[in-house]
Design a protein around this motif. Structure first.
Motif, mmCIF file in Angstrom:
data_model
loop_
_atom_site.group_PDB
_atom_site.id
_atom_site.type_symbol
_atom_site.label_atom_id
_atom_site.label_comp_id
_atom_site.label_asym_id
_atom_site.label_seq_id
_atom_site.Cartn_x
_atom_site.Cartn_y
_atom_site.Cartn_z
ATOM 1 N N ASP A 69 0.841 -1.194 0.000
ATOM 2 C CA ASP A 69 0.000 0.000 0.000
ATOM 3 C C ASP A 69 0.878 1.247 0.000
ATOM 4 O O ASP A 69 2.080 1.179 0.247
ATOM 5 C CB ASP A 69 -0.892 0.019 1.241
ATOM 6 C CG ASP A 69 -1.827 -1.177 1.307
ATOM 7 O OD1 ASP A 69 -2.400 -1.527 0.268
ATOM 8 O OD2 ASP A 69 -1.989 -1.753 2.407
ATOM 9 N N GLY A 70 0.262 2.385 -0.237
ATOM 10 C CA GLY A 70 0.966 3.652 -0.183
ATOM 11 C C GLY A 70 1.296 4.036 1.251
ATOM 12 O O GLY A 70 0.872 3.377 2.212
ATOM 13 N N ALA A 209 -8.982 8.423 -3.455
ATOM 14 C CA ALA A 209 -8.019 7.522 -4.088
ATOM 15 C C ALA A 209 -8.730 6.754 -5.206
ATOM 16 O O ALA A 209 -9.940 6.927 -5.417
ATOM 17 C CB ALA A 209 -7.421 6.579 -3.040
ATOM 18 N N PRO A 210 -8.019 5.887 -5.939
ATOM 19 C CA PRO A 210 -8.583 5.252 -7.133
ATOM 20 C C PRO A 210 -9.886 4.481 -6.919
ATOM 21 O O PRO A 210 -10.713 4.377 -7.831
ATOM 22 C CB PRO A 210 -7.471 4.295 -7.575
ATOM 23 C CG PRO A 210 -6.220 4.901 -7.055
ATOM 24 C CD PRO A 210 -6.590 5.538 -5.763
ATOM 25 N N ALA A 336 0.868 9.866 -6.414
ATOM 26 C CA ALA A 336 0.559 9.131 -5.190
ATOM 27 C C ALA A 336 -0.880 8.630 -5.166
ATOM 28 O O ALA A 336 -1.290 7.961 -4.224
ATOM 29 C CB ALA A 336 0.803 10.029 -3.975
ATOM 30 N N THR A 337 -1.645 8.932 -6.203
ATOM 31 C CA THR A 337 -3.052 8.529 -6.367
ATOM 32 C C THR A 337 -3.893 8.873 -5.140
ATOM 33 O O THR A 337 -4.775 8.124 -4.738
ATOM 34 C CB THR A 337 -3.179 7.026 -6.699
ATOM 35 O OG1 THR A 337 -2.725 6.244 -5.577
ATOM 36 C CG2 THR A 337 -2.404 6.661 -7.942
ATOM 37 N N SER A 409 -0.728 -1.540 -7.161
ATOM 38 C CA SER A 409 0.057 -1.416 -5.929
ATOM 39 C C SER A 409 0.329 0.042 -5.609
ATOM 40 O O SER A 409 0.166 0.937 -6.458
ATOM 41 C CB SER A 409 1.388 -2.168 -6.066
ATOM 42 O OG SER A 409 2.177 -1.584 -7.091
ATOM 43 N N ASN A 410 0.722 0.276 -4.342
ATOM 44 C CA ASN A 410 1.155 1.581 -3.848
ATOM 45 C C ASN A 410 0.073 2.650 -3.850
ATOM 46 O O ASN A 410 0.371 3.841 -3.715
ATOM 47 C CB ASN A 410 2.370 2.072 -4.646
ATOM 48 C CG ASN A 410 3.575 1.157 -4.462
ATOM 49 O OD1 ASN A 410 3.932 0.819 -3.329
ATOM 50 N ND2 ASN A 410 4.176 0.736 -5.567
#
Length: 537
Positions: A69-70, A209-210, A336-337, A409-410
């Motif tokens: 994860d981020g 976020a996404p 960083a989404t 990811s991230n």
């Protein structure tokens, strides 16, 4: 217009009528299920877990994504939503084919029938293109859902730790509508790190976020299905509010989502059914200060004061040019989404990217977030916003993107492509709903061709005209019958009395003359030639 596959304010589809379950299904909200960490209820059709005997599905171990994860959430093992749903259940039903649901008793979105092999597509329509009867139906269904206790779901009122790892279940009944209010609160609440005031606010498993778009798509698909199941109306589809360039809240009428109260502008008109609604989970600061979950107790009336918001944050409802700019952005998400993402379609649409430059972390709110702020009340709180029925008409604008654009990811915790959406049961991965709306059973009236859109927009007016025409036709028939009856009486009288001398023309005229309060008369005293009309004094 082809890109507006994103742009409508709610998401719909059609599902079968077998029981569907989400968070938390009654069948799994008990000590045995929590201690065994298994949620594989039997399918009523054959009595086997997940309908295994009929090939509908099997009880299997849950495999969660291991992608990193981020950095936005720097903890591990402190929040029940981490690596959903493993804190509560590590075995659930995995359904085959077009089957879906906590026990594989449902059909995937867009499929119907006993064997889930009937494909149907519903249409999301502009709320102002609904007929009067359809608007009444919408409001009635919402009110019914608000006042009907859910027979399938309950909500947890404590963390798993507070439940002593499942040995002391803590759950409560709420209405069908409030199940979804609670879900929206739960996905966006702060992380409880232990003790009063010890929370982490920079976390949200469904926003910023996404996953914002696919999460809300699934949320409304399930919500729509529950309304269909509750009412028996399989044709029901959530309409949308196209707020582009609106000068005010034009859905805020008593006929639709509730007008402003004449004495108190912060609450709804007593002429609206929504004025009696009581909200829940709308005080995040209070829960954070106590370090507890919302327990779903009523917290007062629905609040709304559209347009009287902070103009330094939002100037007005979003204009068309802001929407067009967002649609011109080619990358679904960037960097960083999160809320800092630049030139990100998702971040700009969600309202944290500047709709003129695409720069992230803007001090102003735009597009989606701007509508929430504009409502200046319950809708302005992320966690409590689903209490307001306008939420359903507002929530959409989906991206015409491909799964390859979705980050694996991230992304901030909860938003990687393989992450299961919190707090859904049955399980749904983010990437699986990053697809065309038609693939999950619905389309938008805004995306129809020109002739179809014209037909769709005038349809309610034609229905209203047809309704009036029916009364006009009835009046004409009744009038014709009365005319024939009157003529018959006159003819009969003529033959009986030998003519109509009793109805002299002057008498007839005087009989039906109406007195005039200021009749117009000819004045012979006028010095001008011709005629002069004036009022008598």
């Amino acid at each position: 217009i082809s890109k507006l596959c994103v742009l409508i304010l709610v998401r719909s589809l059609m599902v079968s009528f077998a029981p569907s379950y989400q968070q938390f299904p009654r069948a799994c909200a008990n000590q045995d299920a929590l201690l065994s960490k298994e949620c594989c209820p039997p399918w009523e059709g054959d009595g086997s877990a997940c309908g295994a005997s009929s090939g509908r599905g099997w009880c299997q171990d849950v495999e969660v994504t291991q992608e990193p994860d981020g950095p936005q959430y720097p903890f591990s093992g402190l929040d029940d939503r981490e690596k959903w749903p493993l804190v509560f259940y590590n075995r659930t039903c995995q359904c085959a084919g077009n089957f879906m649901g906590i026990n594989c008793g449902d059909c995937k979105f867009g499929y119907f029938g006993a064997n889930c092999n009937e494909r149907r597509e519903s249409l999301r329509r502009n709320v102002f293109h609904l007929s009067r009867a359809e608007r009444v139906r919408l409001v009635s269904y919402l009110n019914l859902a608000k006042h009907t206790v859910s027979s399938d779901y309950v909500i947890p009122t404590g963390t798993l730790q507070e439940m002593r790892n499942g040995s002391t279940p803590l759950f409560a009944d709420v209405s069908v509508y409030d199940i979804f209010v609670w879900m929206h609160y739960y996905v966006s609440r702060s992380a409880l790190l232990g003790g009063p005031g010890n929370v982490w606010t920079d976390v949200d498993f469904g926003h910023w976020a996404p996953g914002f778009l696919p999460w809300h798509r699934v949320y409304l698909l399930h919500w729509e299905h529950e309304i269909r199941k509750l009412t028996g109306d399989t044709s029901f589809s959530i309409p949308y509010w196209d707020w582009r360039d609106a000068r005010g809240c034009d859905v805020c009428t008593d006929e639709l989502m509730g007008a402003r109260h004449p004495q108190d502008p912060n609450i709804l008109s007593p002429g609206s059914v929504f004025s009696s609604w009581r909200v829940l989970c709308s005080r995040p600061e209070e829960y954070n200060s106590r370090g507890v979950l919302c327990d779903a107790r009523p917290e007062g009336p629905l609040r709304r004061n559209p347009g009287n918001h902070n103009r330094n944050v939002v100037e007005r409802l979003p204009p068309s040019e802001d929407v067009e700019f967002a649609l011109s952005l080619t990358d679904y998400d960037t960097g960083a989404t999160d809320r800092t993402a630049n030139m990100s379609f998702r971040n700009t649409l969600e309202g944290f990217g500047d709709p003129r430059t695409g720069t992230g972390n803007s001090s102003h709110r735009s597009l989606h977030a701007a509508v929430h702020v504009f409502m200046n009340g319950t809708m302005s709180s992320v966690q409590g916003s689903a209490n307001d029925p306008i939420f359903l008409l507002h929530h959409a604008f989906e991206a015409p993107a491909t799964p390859s654009q979705y980050p694996e990811s991230n992304a901030p915790i909860g938003h990687n492509g393989g992450y299961f959406m919190v707090p859904f049961l049955p399980l749904h991965r983010n990437r699986d709903f990053f697809i065309s709306s038609k693939d999950v059973g619905y389309d938008y009236s805004l995306l129809l061709d020109a002739n179809q859109r014209l037909s769709e927009s005038i349809r309610p007016f034609l229905e209203e005209l047809w309704g009036v025409w029916g009364w006009l036709a009835l009046a004409a028939v009744v009038g014709g019958i009365l005319s024939v009856a009157l003529a018959a009486v006159i003819v009969h009288t003529k033959y009986k009395y030998g003519g109509f001398t009793w109805l002299h023309a002057r008498k007839w005229r005087n009989l039906f003359a109406l007195p005039e309060s200021e009749p117009l008369i000819f004045s012979p005293d006028s010095e001008e030639t011709g005629y002069n009309y004036q009022s008598t004094m």
